[in-house]
Design a protein around this motif. Structure first.
Motif, PDB file in Angstrom:
ATOM      1  N   GLY A   1      -6.628   5.391 -12.948  1.00 15.11           N
ATOM      2  CA  GLY A   1      -6.687   4.423 -11.854  1.00 15.11           C
ATOM      3  C   GLY A   1      -6.307   5.046 -10.530  1.00 15.11           C
ATOM      4  O   GLY A   1      -6.942   4.794  -9.495  1.00 15.11           O
ATOM      5  N   GLY A   2      -5.256   5.886 -10.544  1.00 12.16           N
ATOM      6  CA  GLY A   2      -4.847   6.555  -9.311  1.00 12.16           C
ATOM      7  C   GLY A   2      -5.911   7.505  -8.795  1.00 12.16           C
ATOM      8  O   GLY A   2      -6.147   7.579  -7.585  1.00 12.16           O
TER       9      GLY A   2
ATOM     10  N   ALA B   1       0.829  -1.205   0.000  1.00 13.36           N
ATOM     11  CA  ALA B   1       0.000   0.000   0.000  1.00 13.36           C
ATOM     12  C   ALA B   1       0.864   1.255   0.000  1.00 13.36           C
ATOM     13  O   ALA B   1       0.550   2.240  -0.684  1.00 13.36           O
TER      14      ALA B   1
ATOM     15  N   THR C   1      -6.007  14.833  -1.714  1.00 12.06           N
ATOM     16  CA  THR C   1      -6.701  14.023  -2.718  1.00 12.06           C
ATOM     17  C   THR C   1      -7.343  14.907  -3.780  1.00 12.06           C
ATOM     18  O   THR C   1      -7.220  14.659  -4.990  1.00 12.06           O
TER      19      THR C   1
ATOM     20  N   ARG D   1       1.030   4.101  -2.808  1.00  9.63           N
ATOM     21  CA  ARG D   1       0.831   5.529  -2.518  1.00  9.63           C
ATOM     22  C   ARG D   1       1.966   6.370  -3.076  1.00  9.63           C
ATOM     23  O   ARG D   1       1.738   7.413  -3.707  1.00  9.63           O
TER      24      ARG D   1
ATOM     25  N   ARG E   1       1.677   6.605  -6.843  1.00 13.37           N
ATOM     26  CA  ARG E   1       0.661   7.583  -7.278  1.00 13.37           C
ATOM     27  C   ARG E   1       1.198   9.007  -7.170  1.00 13.37           C
ATOM     28  O   ARG E   1       1.013   9.833  -8.074  1.00 13.37           O
TER      29      ARG E   1
ATOM     30  N   ARG F   1      -9.172   7.278  -9.248  1.00 16.37           N
ATOM     31  CA  ARG F   1     -10.268   6.475  -8.688  1.00 16.37           C
ATOM     32  C   ARG F   1      -9.882   5.889  -7.330  1.00 16.37           C
ATOM     33  O   ARG F   1     -10.700   5.837  -6.410  1.00 16.37           O
ATOM     34  N   GLU F   2      -8.632   5.443  -7.196  1.00 20.90           N
ATOM     35  CA  GLU F   2      -8.184   4.898  -5.912  1.00 20.90           C
ATOM     36  C   GLU F   2      -8.211   5.971  -4.831  1.00 20.90           C
ATOM     37  O   GLU F   2      -8.635   5.721  -3.706  1.00 20.90           O
ATOM     38  N   ARG F   3      -7.757   7.164  -5.165  1.00 19.69           N
ATOM     39  CA  ARG F   3      -7.771   8.255  -4.186  1.00 19.69           C
ATOM     40  C   ARG F   3      -9.196   8.581  -3.752  1.00 19.69           C
ATOM     41  O   ARG F   3      -9.476   8.749  -2.560  1.00 19.69           O
TER      42      ARG F   3
ATOM     43  N   PHE G   1     -10.601   5.745  -1.592  1.00 19.34           N
ATOM     44  CA  PHE G   1      -9.980   5.699  -0.269  1.00 19.34           C
ATOM     45  C   PHE G   1     -10.615   6.708   0.673  1.00 19.34           C
ATOM     46  O   PHE G   1     -10.674   6.487   1.892  1.00 19.34           O
TER      47      PHE G   1
ATOM     48  N   HIS H   1      -2.313   4.476 -15.073  1.00 20.24           N
ATOM     49  CA  HIS H   1      -1.995   4.910 -13.718  1.00 20.24           C
ATOM     50  C   HIS H   1      -2.742   6.182 -13.350  1.00 20.24           C
ATOM     51  O   HIS H   1      -3.104   6.368 -12.185  1.00 20.24           O
TER      52      HIS H   1
END
Length: 395
Positions: free
Chosen positions: A363-364, A196, A309, A200, A203, A366-368, A371, A360
């Motif tokens: 995807g990054g 993880a 974010t 991070r 990203r 969306r991940e942020r 989260f 990336h």
């Protein structure tokens, strides 16, 4: 005692280590261990004072026949018990009791530890029948009643001790298995945490490097195009390239600082926040892209992590416009405060759909958003251009 272990933990670790060593040695030398114990028992039985009228040939033969099968007692406990029981029955028919009769108790004990409980109880019942037969014929304790009580007590003791050891071994094995499982889970959690953290950092590196390099490339293209006709503008663009490069280096040093050893000092520069958006947008405007920035709603306190974010989502969206949009001339950035949410909207006026696959960047983002308990959607619009919308929970 290791400094990191409390006394209780140290005691358990010591017992576990000793138990592991004993089990490993016993498993590796099982036959030798049982053979040594059987030979010692036979020697003790042979030197035991002979109080019964038994010839030396019968004494040696029957005692050896009773004790030596114990060499294989843990490999085939039921078969060994049956062989010893048969030998004891023959001895009961033709001669008197011998010290080696104790092999019956050892065989029953082995059944209770290593065989199924059902077979152990069957063996105890068979041995109890032998107790009755021996008490009636020989009365070793003086009379039948006392002999029955004494010998039955020995049978029950052998059975109880065997079951107790079996239970204790199962308990120790379960504790060791739980410990190994906890160690495995701890290692897995450590690996997940490391993964993880790497994600991070990846990203952050992608957002910082991709954004600043995109601006530098755009400015460099503009400086090259205007170098002959407008040298002043070209020099100004080169200056912006230099400033952007220094900013990128500073951000990269800060990000890579978290990978240093613990004994080194890591910089603690403040992370980007919503207050840095105007500067970010000004830097993108230097590439010639017109950007309209708007804030709506009633602003409220947003945690620093949520601000980072939102900043990164806006930064990545603008980077994608510079890298992938077809001939964009303007873009719109809008933040809407709708407590406890912050809505982020970024759109450009490029011609046609942005030729960008899921990578990336998207995807990054969306991940942020995920989260922080939010969601993000991005895609082309019917009238051209690309649109990014995110709803971030900020409480």
């Amino acid at each position: 005692m290791p400094a990191e272990l409390v006394p209780g933990e140290w005691h358990f670790e010591s017992v576990r280590a000793a138990w592991d060593r004993l089990r490993e040695w016993d498993h590796a030398h099982q036959l030798q261990s049982d053979a040594g114990a059987a030979l010692v028992l036979l020697a003790v039985c042979l030197v035991f004072p002979r109080t019964f009228d038994v010839g030396w040939v019968e004494n040696l033969g029957f005692q050896a026949a009773l004790v030596l099968p114990l060499i294989w007692r843990r490999r085939t406990p039921w078969n060994v018990f049956c062989v010893i029981a048969v030998v004891a029955f023959v001895k009961w028919l033709v001669t008197n009791p011998l010290p080696a009769d104790v092999a019956l108790l050892v065989a029953l004990f082995t059944l209770a530890v290593h065989a199924s409980p059902k077979r152990a109880l069957v063996g105890a019942a068979a041995l109890e029948a032998g107790v009755i037969m021996a008490s009636i014929r020989w009365a070793p304790a003086g009379d039948v009643d006392k002999s029955l009580i004494f010998l039955t007590g020995l049978v029950l003791a052998a059975l109880f001790i065997g079951f107790t050891l079996r239970t204790w071994r199962s308990y120790m094995d379960s504790l060791l298995e739980q410990t190994r499982q906890l160690e495995l889970e701890r290692d897995q959690q450590t690996q997940l945490a490391a993964a993880a953290e790497r994600a991070r950092i990846a990203r952050e590196m992608h957002d910082v490097v991709a954004h600043n390099v995109s601006i530098m490339v755009t400015l460099a293209d503009g400086a090259l195009a205007t170098a002959d006709a407008h040298p002043g503008q070209s020099r100004e663009a080169i200056g912006d390239i230099s400033a952007t490069g220094r900013l990128a280096l500073s951000d990269m040093r800060h990000l890579l600082g978290v990978l240093r050893a613990d004994d080194q000092v890591v910089g603690r520069e403040p992370q980007p926040s919503l207050s840095g958006l105007p500067k970010l947008i000004h830097g993108v405007r230097a590439t010639g892209l017109t950007i309209e920035f708007e804030e709506a709603g009633e602003p409220f306190d947003v945690p620093p992590g949520i601000e980072l974010t939102i900043y990164r989502i806006v930064q990545e969206s603008l980077t994608n416009i510079l890298k992938h949009a077809r001939h964009p001339s303007a873009a719109q950035v809008k933040l809407t405060f709708d407590a406890p949410f912050v809505n982020v909207y970024v759109r450009d006026d490029g011609k046609g759909a942005m030729p960008m696959a899921e990578g990336h960047g998207l995807g990054g983002m969306r991940e942020r958003a995920a989260f922080c308990g939010g969601a993000l959607i991005a895609g082309p619009q019917m009238d051209g251009g690309w649109e990014v919308m995110a709803r971030i929970r900020a409480d």
